[in-house]
Write a protein that holds these residues in place. Structure first.
Motif, short mmCIF file in Angstrom:
data_model
loop_
_atom_site.label_atom_id
_atom_site.label_comp_id
_atom_site.label_asym_id
_atom_site.label_seq_id
_atom_site.Cartn_x
_atom_site.Cartn_y
_atom_site.Cartn_z
N TYR A 108 0.94 -1.19 -0.06
CA TYR A 108 -0.11 0.04 -0.03
C TYR A 108 0.82 1.30 -0.22
CZ TYR A 108 -4.48 -2.23 0.71
OH TYR A 108 -5.85 -2.97 0.74
N GLY A 109 0.50 2.29 -0.66
CA GLY A 109 1.18 3.50 -0.70
C GLY A 109 0.26 4.92 -0.30
N ALA A 110 0.99 5.68 0.24
CA ALA A 110 0.01 7.11 0.66
C ALA A 110 1.09 8.00 0.61
CB ALA A 110 -0.74 6.96 1.78
N GLY A 111 0.58 9.15 0.96
CA GLY A 111 1.59 10.46 1.13
C GLY A 111 2.71 10.07 2.08
N VAL A 112 2.20 9.52 3.55
CA VAL A 112 3.25 9.08 4.28
C VAL A 112 2.93 7.54 4.69
CG1 VAL A 112 3.61 11.37 5.14
CG2 VAL A 112 1.70 9.99 6.21
N GLN A 113 3.95 7.09 5.45
CA GLN A 113 3.61 5.45 5.66
C GLN A 113 2.57 5.35 6.96
OE1 GLN A 113 6.72 3.64 8.15
NE2 GLN A 113 6.57 1.64 6.90
N GLN A 114 2.33 6.45 7.74
CA GLN A 114 1.15 6.04 8.54
C GLN A 114 -0.36 5.94 7.62
OE1 GLN A 114 -0.14 9.38 11.13
NE2 GLN A 114 -0.14 8.15 12.73
N LEU A 115 -0.53 6.92 6.76
CA LEU A 115 -1.60 6.94 6.05
C LEU A 115 -1.82 5.61 5.30
CD1 LEU A 115 -1.91 10.23 4.43
CD2 LEU A 115 -3.95 9.18 6.07
N ALA A 116 -0.70 5.01 4.86
CA ALA A 116 -0.84 3.71 4.10
C ALA A 116 -1.14 2.75 5.13
CB ALA A 116 0.43 3.46 3.45
N ALA A 117 -0.37 2.60 6.23
CA ALA A 117 -0.86 1.67 7.37
C ALA A 117 -2.10 1.71 7.84
CB ALA A 117 0.20 1.76 8.29
N GLN A 118 -2.77 2.77 7.91
CA GLN A 118 -4.20 2.98 8.34
C GLN A 118 -5.13 2.45 6.90
OE1 GLN A 118 -3.33 6.63 11.26
NE2 GLN A 118 -4.60 7.15 9.49
N ASN A 119 -4.90 2.75 6.10
CA ASN A 119 -5.71 2.30 4.70
C ASN A 119 -5.63 0.72 5.08
OD1 ASN A 119 -6.37 4.78 4.06
ND2 ASN A 119 -4.85 5.04 2.50
N MET A 120 -4.39 0.08 5.08
CA MET A 120 -4.43 -1.13 5.19
C MET A 120 -4.82 -1.77 6.53
SD MET A 120 -0.22 -2.67 4.66
CE MET A 120 0.17 -2.43 5.97
N ASP A 121 -5.08 -1.17 7.38
CA ASP A 121 -5.50 -1.71 8.78
C ASP A 121 -7.04 -1.71 8.67
OD1 ASP A 121 -5.37 -2.17 11.47
OD2 ASP A 121 -6.57 -0.42 11.93
N TYR A 122 -7.81 -1.30 7.76
CA TYR A 122 -9.17 -1.60 7.63
C TYR A 122 -9.40 -2.81 6.88
CZ TYR A 122 -10.31 3.40 8.22
OH TYR A 122 -10.38 4.68 8.84
#
Length: 511
Positions: A108-122
């Motif tokens: 997963y990719g996002a502007g920052v790693q935390q955002l990508a991890a949050q999207n993945m967490d769903y």
């Protein structure tokens, strides 16, 4: 990694909702379970995730789901705010394909790693807390950190009698983080999902937009499993230089076999007749109210999904007049903005050549816009002299005159011929000179090459981004027009002397 407060609140709300309202299906016979697991994707979503998909799907949801997943095809999905693209393609589809044991490694990719991890967490929340999934897919086990985790399923044979994929890995990356060299057992990353990659602030910065695009093409794509990889990026329109507008342009290009270099799926909120494409969720009156509240500019970007920005002085449609060949007898001039800054982030140097026909129509011939060395700048000047034979080359002397004049004299002595240079000291405001070009372009008085050079592409981008970003190219273009006849009437400038280019073969005679 700690979740943001907003994500922590959202995940707790989802978990509570799952435990309170969702129950396993009543019919748990082997046949019923197998039938549910084999449902088509959209039906599967409504059976297993009714807490997300309460409203009926619109026709475009099926089209959007079918648009993604093509092997070795970067796919960009541009859909209006509230269309459900993230829930459908960044949550439900990875969950569906993981439970079907089809993908060994997601990134997963996002502007920052935390955002990508949050999207993945769903996805992980559904795997760990959804009662219907737990009942129909027993034995699931998730392990790992917020940014790097995997889910294991019980050993199972597929329809061909072979052991099916047992484990799937999920890993999160922010822009600039390289996934190259990643492995999960024998697998390289197989599918990439990009969401929340850009925002309005990033889109206003051409350099950061280029860095985002380079990261996707230079870091993400090469890291994926060759030939079978899948690449899906989700977003909305932010303006003429944004990621999705670049993707739209890239989708028009073809490889040697005729295959598009990218796929671009666009879904605005209204159809061609102005009606809602998802009336079950967005009524026509509701969309009209949204447009009134957020204003035309935000409506165009978020719901109409067009790169046109009515607040920008230069509009994309003004750059659609393209020429395949040049008319004869053009009056050609060039202009150089030498930009003396040597800093890596300083203003680039800009050299632009423009021709004018007898009717005053401008033809953009070429542009060189780079943070090149003074030697590269001189080389470009002499190359333009050979290629376009301008009758005049204007050079802005505000600040850069002390650098450029002795350097030019040295090069002229080494080449054995002089350039038709006129040094210009601008007293008028730069913005006024650039904005004077807008009515000419809007009236169709400018032509652009059908196959523009890299420099001309940068020039177009700088015009469309103006007044944001660098303006050296538009400034040089405005400098050219000061030496050309009027764009409205043609002919030479009133009272202007007639100039003739000095060809190299004539230079000896002049001496």
């Amino acid at each position: 990694m700690a979740w943001s407060r907003a994500h922590e609140a959202a995940r707790q709300k989802i978990i509570e909702l799952l435990h309170r309202e969702e129950r396993p299906f009543e019919d748990m016979s082997d046949g019923a379970v197998a039938e549910r697991r084999a449902l088509p994707f959209l039906d599967w979503c409504q059976f297993y995730m009714p807490h997300y998909f309460a409203a009926p799907f619109a026709r475009f949801h099926g089209q959007m789901a079918e648009a993604v997943g093509e092997a070795a095809m970067p796919t960009f999905v541009c859909a209006f705010r509230g269309a459900g693209k993230s829930v459908l393609l960044a949550l439900a589809r990875p969950l569906y394909r993981t439970l079907r044991r089809e993908v060994p490694y997601w990134i997963y990719g996002a502007g920052v790693q935390q955002l990508a991890a949050q999207n993945m967490d769903y996805v992980r929340i559904e795997l760990e807390h959804n009662p219907r999934i737990a009942a129909d897919y027993p034995g699931l086990r998730c392990e790992g950190t917020e940014t790097d985790w995997q889910v294991e399923q019980p050993r199972e044979r597929n329809a061909a009698g072979q052991w099916a994929l047992r484990a799937t890995k999920f890993e999160a990356f922010g822009i600039g983080m390289s996934p190259r060299g990643r492995r999960f057992g024998q697998y390289r990353p197989t599918e990439f999902v990009g969401d929340d990659l850009e925002d309005a602030q990033l889109a206003r910065n051409p350099r950061r937009e280029q860095q985002l695009w380079d990261w996707l093409m230079d870091e993400v794509v090469p890291a994926l499993e060759p030939d079978v990889w899948s690449f899906t990026v989700l977003g909305t329109m932010f303006g003429p230089d944004c990621m999705l507008e670049r993707a739209r342009q890239k989708s028009k290009e073809r490889d040697p076999a005729g295959r598009p270099l990218a796929k671009y799926f666009r879904q605005p909120a209204q159809d061609a007749e102005g009606r809602s494409v998802w009336p079950e969720r967005f009524s026509d009156d509701g969309l009209a109210r949204i447009r009134s509240m957020i204003g035309l500019r935000n409506w165009l970007r978020n719901y109409a999904l067009t790169a046109d920005d009515p607040d920008k002085p230069f509009q994309p449609q003004w750059f659609s007049d393209r020429y395949e060949s040049l008319p004869k007898g053009l009056d050609v001039v060039a202009f150089l903005d030498p930009a003396i800054s040597q800093a890596p982030t300083g203003c680039p140097r800009a050299l632009v050549a423009i021709g004018c026909d007898r009717d005053g129509v401008r033809y953009v011939l070429d542009a060189w816009i780079e943070r090149g060395s003074p030697e590269q700048m001189m080389d470009s000047l002499f190359r333009y002299r050979r290629s376009w034979e301008p009758r005049l080359i204007g050079i802005e002397q505000n600040g850069g005159y002390a650098l450029i004049k002795p350097l030019l004299q040295t090069w002229e002595r080494s080449k054995g011929w002089r350039l038709p240079v006129r040094y210009v000291d601008h007293h008028e405001n730069k913005d006024s000179r650039i904005q004077r070009l807008a009515p000419e372009m809007e009236s169709g008085r400018w032509r652009w090459p059908a196959r523009p050079s890299a420099g001309v592409r940068v020039l177009e981008q700088q015009f469309l981004s103006y007044p944001d970003g660098f303006v050296d190219g538009p400034d040089a273009a405005a400098g050219c027009t000061e030496f050309l006849p009027s764009a409205w009437g043609g002919g030479r400038r009133p009272g202007a002397a007639e100039h003739r280019s000095i060809k190299r073969r004539d230079y000896a005679g002049v001496l």
